[in-house]
Design a protein around this motif. Structure first.
Motif, PDB file in Angstrom:
ATOM      1  N   GLU A  35      46.925 -22.730  52.504  1.00 25.85           N
ATOM      2  CA  GLU A  35      48.009 -22.255  51.645  1.00 25.85           C
ATOM      3  C   GLU A  35      49.097 -23.302  51.432  1.00 25.85           C
ATOM      4  O   GLU A  35      50.282 -23.011  51.495  1.00 25.85           O
ATOM      5  CB  GLU A  35      48.609 -20.962  52.229  1.00 25.85           C
TER       6      GLU A  35
ATOM      7  N   CYS B 158      42.769 -24.307  49.375  1.00 24.12           N
ATOM      8  CA  CYS B 158      44.021 -24.169  48.641  1.00 24.12           C
ATOM      9  C   CYS B 158      44.175 -25.213  47.539  1.00 24.12           C
ATOM     10  O   CYS B 158      45.093 -25.117  46.728  1.00 24.12           O
ATOM     11  CB  CYS B 158      45.198 -24.236  49.599  1.00 24.12           C
TER      12      CYS B 158
ATOM     13  N   LYS C 182      43.651 -26.932  44.088  1.00 24.90           N
ATOM     14  CA  LYS C 182      43.326 -26.270  42.829  1.00 24.90           C
ATOM     15  C   LYS C 182      42.349 -27.062  41.963  1.00 24.90           C
ATOM     16  O   LYS C 182      41.671 -26.508  41.138  1.00 24.90           O
ATOM     17  CB  LYS C 182      44.612 -26.013  42.056  1.00 24.90           C
TER      18      LYS C 182
ATOM     19  N   ARG D 108      38.037 -23.161  44.576  1.00 29.12           N
ATOM     20  CA  ARG D 108      37.587 -22.501  43.365  1.00 29.12           C
ATOM     21  C   ARG D 108      36.603 -23.319  42.545  1.00 29.12           C
ATOM     22  O   ARG D 108      35.773 -22.773  41.831  1.00 29.12           O
ATOM     23  CB  ARG D 108      38.848 -22.263  42.534  1.00 29.12           C
TER      24      ARG D 108
ATOM     25  N   GLU E  23      36.615 -16.911  42.817  1.00 30.79           N
ATOM     26  CA  GLU E  23      36.150 -16.453  41.498  1.00 30.79           C
ATOM     27  C   GLU E  23      34.894 -15.652  41.769  1.00 30.79           C
ATOM     28  O   GLU E  23      34.006 -16.113  42.463  1.00 30.79           O
ATOM     29  CB  GLU E  23      35.772 -17.645  40.614  1.00 30.79           C
TER      30      GLU E  23
ATOM     31  N   ARG F 286      28.440  -9.029  40.708  1.00 32.56           N
ATOM     32  CA  ARG F 286      27.075  -8.549  40.657  1.00 32.56           C
ATOM     33  C   ARG F 286      26.232  -8.984  41.860  1.00 32.56           C
ATOM     34  O   ARG F 286      25.448  -8.230  42.385  1.00 32.56           O
ATOM     35  CB  ARG F 286      26.411  -9.085  39.371  1.00 32.56           C
TER      36      ARG F 286
ATOM     37  N   SER G 155      41.196 -11.447  50.845  1.00 27.94           N
ATOM     38  CA  SER G 155      42.528 -11.245  50.303  1.00 27.94           C
ATOM     39  C   SER G 155      42.830 -12.161  49.124  1.00 27.94           C
ATOM     40  O   SER G 155      43.866 -12.037  48.497  1.00 27.94           O
ATOM     41  CB  SER G 155      43.575 -11.455  51.398  1.00 27.94           C
ATOM     42  N   TYR G 156      41.903 -13.079  48.838  1.00 26.44           N
ATOM     43  CA  TYR G 156      42.064 -13.873  47.615  1.00 26.44           C
ATOM     44  C   TYR G 156      40.937 -13.564  46.647  1.00 26.44           C
ATOM     45  O   TYR G 156      40.617 -14.377  45.792  1.00 26.44           O
ATOM     46  CB  TYR G 156      42.078 -15.368  47.953  1.00 26.44           C
TER      47      TYR G 156
ATOM     48  N   PRO H 115      40.318 -10.891  44.177  1.00 28.75           N
ATOM     49  CA  PRO H 115      40.566  -9.676  43.389  1.00 28.75           C
ATOM     50  C   PRO H 115      39.331  -9.245  42.610  1.00 28.75           C
ATOM     51  O   PRO H 115      39.256  -8.111  42.143  1.00 28.75           O
ATOM     52  CB  PRO H 115      41.703 -10.086  42.441  1.00 28.75           C
TER      53      PRO H 115
ATOM     54  N   LYS I  21      31.630  -2.194  44.887  1.00 30.23           N
ATOM     55  CA  LYS I  21      31.075  -3.430  45.444  1.00 30.23           C
ATOM     56  C   LYS I  21      31.749  -3.749  46.766  1.00 30.23           C
ATOM     57  O   LYS I  21      31.112  -4.220  47.703  1.00 30.23           O
ATOM     58  CB  LYS I  21      31.305  -4.586  44.473  1.00 30.23           C
TER      59      LYS I  21
ATOM     60  N   TRP J  37      40.982  -8.980  56.279  1.00 33.53           N
ATOM     61  CA  TRP J  37      42.096  -9.200  55.353  1.00 33.53           C
ATOM     62  C   TRP J  37      41.600  -8.811  53.980  1.00 33.53           C
ATOM     63  O   TRP J  37      40.559  -9.288  53.534  1.00 33.53           O
ATOM     64  CB  TRP J  37      42.527 -10.660  55.323  1.00 33.53           C
TER      65      TRP J  37
ATOM     66  N   LEU K 227      42.628  -6.922  49.865  1.00 31.69           N
ATOM     67  CA  LEU K 227      43.631  -6.532  48.879  1.00 31.69           C
ATOM     68  C   LEU K 227      43.698  -5.011  48.779  1.00 31.69           C
ATOM     69  O   LEU K 227      42.732  -4.312  49.086  1.00 31.69           O
ATOM     70  CB  LEU K 227      43.283  -7.112  47.507  1.00 31.69           C
TER      71      LEU K 227
END
Lengths: 672, 372
Positions: A161, A189, A191, A216, A271, A275, A293-294, A296, A302, A317, A319
């Protein structure tokens, strides 16, 4: 004459004492133990980089190899501290480098880490092995490149982070071909793009790699290739998990994941095309840690399906899109769960599927081992909290955040005092507590009364008067960090017992009723504290009116006086002419010790886990009859509590102390 | 309960007075400052339902900035009117909707008059748009505000007092406005005599301040206590989803599905599928009791990829075909455009008898050529 035990023997014994607190206690037993401990200490923890100077660190612990440093106050996480507040690591690195310390491990939290620092580390410390940066900023991929290129024995590069300025991925290709020592690599962390070829090569030549967390930009097919090369992974952080239209790739992935039987910790999914979640089902049965928690992108069925496969989870952890129903699934599936964190998927929104008290009650009923909680929810009731307290009396960390900060119990419209009261009353081991919701002074009465082990308390939008804070300060003897925002606490509360702040690492108060005059008084009364006022308003001139309320105040104890690197928006109160190396006089110290001793020897000895408070004055104590008079008593108590493996103990009179002094009493023996 | 209220005022002020926050933060936080700067009841009303989907909204607002500032408000307004009167299946086409969904339950809970739902929704929804539209520069507020007042009154002629109250309130101090919020719709409606009287509103509010004060705090910097890194990361990821899917990330996109010969309709959320194949197999399950022969078997076989050609095969070979109504109201064959485009344009789904659908195919092909 403690030299009946050769130093080497004692040193060897001490090697088995790894806990910082125990080491600190050992160092207080006698002068010789202190010396041996001092030279053999390898790991040092400093909870506030402004509490001590690097010079004194080295003077005390010349053999240090692993250093943990923390910088900015905790509230910096939530943008309450100006970005230029401070917390620079460079001065530390510089001194450590100049003195030729053989640093091998550096763990930093909330510090400003420049590329220059990273370069200096990589070039100076030849055996450097481990760099862990948590919530740091100020560096870029160039610094990482220096670490990668120059640290030949690097085992751990863990970036958690951090806000990294430059996201170019070239740093990964800077690991030399000879680098095969990596055990842990976490760049989730970052990008930007990474050099996938370099990553694959690095992973394939690192046979000891146990932990790998990707960012990511690492796609699914690369993940598959990496897993084929590193089936020994224990901890995996998946970057992109976007479904590839060709079924071949997902079949391959399935195959690769099935080989990774040792994975126990899974995170990432930054990301997701949800499916192909079924591909990871085969490893879910072994997971003890799951961090979504990262992620979404994983929600609804699922998510619950996935969790149903994770029967051994100890740490989860997640969401809040899991919803109360999903938490019900957690409760019925994860019987081993010890730690649960539920983060808001949309912190600033009403959150359609945010969780409520229902989910928490379900989890508390289904997961009896739960001892650590961070829970962002829409609402909470007293009844629910009372039930939770009954179901899980083992909480060590209990952080509850109701998104609507002063929301009362929606059923009774009452404040949540009774609910939190129940938590502190039944959870005897509670060390960390965060409050939210509508709260009056009453809850602080409960906290002061029951939360005996409490070390860190976060308060926001609570209480009616100064009493609230006083209950806490008077009651919680072990409190080390107190952070308060938007509470009606004023000077009366602040000034009631300023001595208390010396026993604590720090106190933060923002948007309270404290005035400039009050803060000045603290600064004057307690020269060992730095009292900082953070004034971010446009006023170029500081209003010197003592009656003015301060926006943000941060005070912490320190041995090195005022820091010099504060930005303009930060004023450090107190006598500016005070010597930089202020040390309290011996008398002050003795008085202090006596005060602290009231609450039992633990508190007396363990002022601070790293013991820096004592460090500066330590050399004197052996020569002062008054201090050593009671020290050994306590010291043996410490031996009793710390050295459980000890089979033989001999206590000799020390000529240094003089024959007539009763240094060890029957009390010490009993404790032993 | 004066202390919490005091706290509100203080906090709003301190937000305004902290410029460094501005530099450190992303769009969202800057927006907070903007809102406070505006000192408008509109912006504070946003928080009555803690600003859901701020990010999405804000981004949209930014995009629209391309035109003249004042010009967009009426346009927005029409959208909103549509929203309020609109049918359920139109929802997803409007990016604002997700936040409305969030608002409805929460505001209902707090608004005593349950039957005023439509109105409070309107208020919230509308003021949100306004809040965002004007958040960027305070000077714009007056201009653009007056522009939009008239359409608003037209749009909701039933509540003439409403816009009036907004105007009056917007002149008041930030603290007082912050405390109006949530209860305002109820106040306006229930206490007509006082509706436009700011002082009365405020007093009512103090009695209710337990429900309204929190809303003000939702704007406060640093609350909820989520690491800024986390907030930013999650915000980026939802933005990325937006870009990828051409729609707000978490929003559901429900469309009705009918089937020739089936006695009921179903609804599906298109966002939960990422390919035609997924949709097809889901529908197959839903309507399995009515599907006959080939359609079902085709669906099962084509689970992995249901390409355009396959669909054409389906048309000829099976008894049923899947068709959809696009936003122009034309019925098309599902599969004629890329999935993302389909999600953006599909308003309804219909499982037709193959024989009935034969005429659709050429039109669909034409259309897709045109759109491409």
């Amino acid at each position: 004459m403690m030299n009946y035990f050769p130093d080497e023997v004692l040193e060897h014994v001490f090697d088995f004492i790894t806990c910082h607190k125990d080491r600190n206690s050992v160092s207080l037993v006698c002068k010789s133990w202190h010396r041996i401990e001092r030279y053999s200490r390898r790991r040092v923890f400093i909870g506030n980089c402004y509490s001590i100077s690097p010079e004194r660190l080295i003077a005390r612990f010349p053999g240090v190899k692993s250093l943990t440093l923390k910088g900015k106050p905790h509230f910096a996480d939530f943008n309450l501290v100006p970005y230029d507040w401070g917390g620079f690591v460079y001065p530390w690195i510089k001194v450590l480098a100049e003195t030729g310390i053989g640093l091998e491990e550096l763990r930093l939290k909330r510090m400003v880490v420049s590329d220059e620092s990273l370069e200096l580390i990589s070039k100076t410390f030849v055996n450097f092995q481990s760099l862990v940066l948590v919530s740091c900023d100020g560096f870029s991929a160039d610094g990482l490149a220096a670490i990668a290129a120059n640290c030949r024995f690097l085992r751990e590069l863990d970036l958690q982070e951090n806000e990294v300025d430059d996201h170019r991925g070239h740093w990964l290709s800077c690991f030399p071909e000879s680098c095969t020592s990596l055990v842990s690599l976490n760049f989730a962390c970052l990008k930007g793009e990474v050099n996938l070829g370099a990553l694959e090569r690095l992973v394939s030549r690192s046979p000891n790699l146990k932990s790998l967390r990707l960012n990511r930009s690492v796609p699914l097919d690369t993940l598959q290739k990496l897993l084929m090369r590193a089936p020994q992974l224990v901890d995996l952080g998946i970057g992109s998990y976007v479904h590839d239209p060709s079924s071949e790739a997902s079949n391959k992935l399935k195959h690769a994941i099935q080989r990774c039987k040792s994975i126990m910790s899974l995170s990432g999914f930054l990301e997701v095309a949800p499916r192909c979640m079924s591909a990871i089902y085969p490893i879910c049965g072994n997971l003890t840690t799951l961090n979504l928690s990262y992620a979404p992108g994983i929600h609804g069925n699922k998510l619950t399906k996935l969790i149903q496969h994770c029967r051994k989870l100890q740490r989860l952890w997640i969401l809040d899109c899991i919803g109360d129903k999903g938490l019900g699934v957690v409760a019925s599936t994860c019987k081993e769960l010890q730690e649960l964190r539920v983060f808001p998927s949309d912190p600033f929104g009403a959150g359609n599927d945010a969780v409520t008290e229902e989910g928490l009650v379900l989890v508390s009923a289904g997961c009896p081992k739960l001892n650590s909680l961070l829970y962002f929810c829409q609402q909470m009731t007293n009844a629910a909290l009372i039930t939770v307290a009954k179901n899980c009396p083992n909480f060590i960390r209990f952080r509850l955040c109701i998104l609507d900060p002063v929301r009362p119990d929606p059923v009774t419209n009452q404040p949540l005092d009774e609910g939190f009261g129940a938590i502190v009353q039944s959870c005897k081991r509670l060390k960390r507590l965060s409050l939210s919701g509508l709260l009056t002074d009453q809850v602080f009465l409960y906290i002061g009364m029951y939360a005996e082990q409490l070390e860190m308390l976060s308060i926001a939008f609570a209480a009616d008067s100064d009493k609230g804070m006083l209950y806490v300060l008077n009651g919680c003897k072990k409190l080390r960090k107190l952070e308060i925002r938007d509470c009606p606490f004023g000077n009366a509360a602040l000034l009631e017992d300023v001595g208390k702040y010396e026993t604590m690492r720090s106190l933060w108060m923002s948007s309270c009723e404290v005035t400039l005059g009050g803060c000045k008084t603290v600064a004057e009364m307690m020269p060992s504290l730095n009292v900082e006022i953070i004034n971010e308003s446009d006023q170029t001139e500081f209003n010197l009116d003592d009656g003015q309320k301060v926006d943000k105040m941060y005070l912490y104890r320190t041995l090195v006086g005022h820091r010099k690197d504060a930005p303009e928006s930060v004023w450090i109160l107190g006598d500016l002419t005070r010597s930089e190396h202020h040390e309290p006089s011996l008398n002050d110290m003795i008085q202090d010790m006596k005060l602290k001793n009231v609450s039992g020897d633990d508190d007396f000895i363990i002022w601070e886990s790293n013991n820096f408070k004592l460090q500066g004055n330590f050399s004197v104590y052996g020569y002062n009859p008054f201090i050593f008079f009671f020290h050994p008593v306590v010291g043996l108590g410490v031996v009793a509590s710390s050295c459980k493996e000890l089979q033989e103990l001999r206590v000799f009179p020390s000529a240094v102390f003089g024959a007539g002094n009763d240094v060890v009493t029957e009390e010490g023996l009993i404790r032993r | 309960m004066s202390p919490p209220l005091l706290g509100v005022e203080e906090e709003v002020q301190s937000n305004v007075s902290s410029p460094s926050v501005d530099c450190g933060l992303g769009l969202k936080e800057r927006n907070y400052l903007g809102l406070s700067d505006c000192s408008s009841v509109d912006s504070s009303a946003v928080s009555s339902s803690p600003d859901n989907n701020k990010n999405n909204l804000n981004l949209k607002a930014t995009e629209l900035r391309l035109g003249l500032p004042g010009s967009q408000s009426p346009e927005r307004e029409t959208e909103l009117c549509l929203l309020n009167s609109g049918k359920l299946d139109e929802k997803p086409l409007f990016p604002l909707l997700p936040s409305k969904d969030g608002i409805c339950p929460s505001s209902q809970k707090n608004v005593v008059a349950g039957n005023k739902r439509g109105f409070s929704d309107t208020m919230d929804g509308f003021s949100e748009v306004k809040g965002y539209a004007y958040a960027e520069k305070s000077w714009m507020f007056h201009d653009a505000g007056s522009d939009s007042e008239s359409p608003q009154t037209v749009g909701h002629g039933k509540y003439p007092g409403n816009s009036g109250a907004n105007v009056i309130l917007s002149a008041r101090s930030p603290g007082a406005q912050a405390s109006v919020k949530k209860d305002e719709p109820a106040n306006v409606l229930q206490k007509q005599p006082h509706a436009t009287n700011g002082i009365n509103l405020k007093q009512t509010d103090i009695s209710n301040n337990k429900s309204s004060a929190p809303a003000a705090k939702a704007q406060v910097v640093g609350w909820p206590p989520v690491r800024s890194f986390r907030t930013k990361t999650l915000a980026t990821s939802s933005k990325n989803n937006d870009e990828v899917d051409g729609k707000p990330g978490p929003a559901a996109l429900f469309v009705k599905v009918s089937m020739d010969g089936a006695p009921y309709l179903r609804k599906v959320d298109l966002t939960t599928y990422s390919t035609y194949g997924e949709l097809s197999s889901a529908l197959e399950k839903m309507f399995s009791c009515f599907t006959l022969g080939q359609c079902g078997s085709h669906g099962a076989a084509g689970k992995e990829i249901l390409s355009q050609s396959k669909l054409k095969d389906l048309l000829h070979g099976s008894e049923y075909v899947l068709t959809y109504k696009d936003k122009d109201g034309d019925w098309m064959l599902v599969g004629d455009v890329p999935w993302e485009m389909f999600v953006g344009t599909c308003k309804r789904l219909k499982i037709m008898k193959g024989s009935d659908a034969i005429g659709l195919a050429p039109r669909a092909m034409e259309k897709s050529r045109v759109t491409n």
